[in-house]
Structure formats: structure tokens, C-alpha cells
Design a protein around this motif. Structure first.
Motif, short mmCIF file in Angstrom:
data_model
loop_
_atom_site.label_atom_id
_atom_site.label_comp_id
_atom_site.label_asym_id
_atom_site.label_seq_id
_atom_site.Cartn_x
_atom_site.Cartn_y
_atom_site.Cartn_z
N UNK A 15 0.92 -1.23 0.07
CA UNK A 15 0.17 0.00 -0.01
C UNK A 15 1.01 1.32 -0.02
N UNK A 16 1.68 1.34 0.84
CA UNK A 16 2.91 2.25 0.92
C UNK A 16 4.12 1.53 1.41
N UNK A 17 5.40 2.48 1.49
CA UNK A 17 6.40 1.70 2.03
C UNK A 17 6.61 1.31 3.29
N UNK A 35 0.97 -5.35 7.79
CA UNK A 35 2.00 -4.87 8.58
C UNK A 35 1.51 -4.56 10.05
N UNK A 36 2.39 -5.41 11.03
CA UNK A 36 2.35 -5.13 12.54
C UNK A 36 0.88 -5.91 12.94
N UNK A 85 1.13 -5.54 -6.28
CA UNK A 85 2.03 -6.62 -5.86
C UNK A 85 3.60 -6.33 -6.04
N UNK A 86 4.36 -6.56 -5.24
CA UNK A 86 5.76 -6.70 -5.15
C UNK A 86 6.64 -7.91 -5.12
#
Length: 87
Positions: A15-17, A35-36, A85-86
Motif C-alpha cells: 500500500x505504501x513503503x 504490517x504489524x 504486488x511487489x
């Protein structure tokens, strides 16, 4: 949905870094882990739309012209947040 098909959704979506959604496959069940946060099971409504039972949210996956999943959208609280997607 067959496990072979579920495998196509597995990956990291950014979504962002600092905030990513990781889609995992464990015991023939897809999970989304932000994340988290803890990994939560997601359930298919259609080939591209999944929902969570624990929170009121959906994940909408988008494919390219090669039928590869390239991004998802987090649908929650009236928002539609893109995650590319990364991995």
C-alpha cells in the motif's frame, strides 16, 4: 477453489513503503497479514473478490491481460485502497 488456483494470490502487496499486505497459503486456506497485525483467513466470494469474517473488509484482486494478479484493493469503511504486488 482448488489449491493450485489459490497459489496465484500468494504474494506481497504494498500500500505504501511502511504498510504491506502479505497473502499466504496455509493448509489450503488463504490468509491476509497486514504490517504489524495477525494473519487472518480470507474467503472467496468470486475469483477476484475475497472477504474477511473477523473484520468488515474485502480484498479485490486485479489481473493483467496475461491473467496474472498484479494488485489488490482493500475495501474497508467505504475506502478502496490500492496495493501493488511487489513479490
Amino acid at each position: 477453489m482448488p489449491v493450485e488456483q489459490l497459489q496465484n494470490y500468494v504474494g506481497t502487496y504494498e500500500i505504501d513503503k511502511d504498510f504491506k499486505l502479505i497473502i499466504k497459503l496455509k493448509n489450503d486456506q488463504l490468509f491476509a497479514e497486514a504490517t504489524g497485525q495477525n494473519a487472518l483467513p480470507i474467503f472467496a466470494e468470486s475469483e477476484t473478490l475475497f472477504f474477511l469474517k473477523v473484520v468488515d473488509a474485502q480484498l479485490e484482486f486485479e489481473k493483467n491481460d496475461k491473467n496474472e494478479i498484479v494488485k489488490l484493493f482493500l475495501l474497508q469503511n467505504g475506502n478502496r485502497i490500492e496495493a501493488k504486488r511487489t513479490e
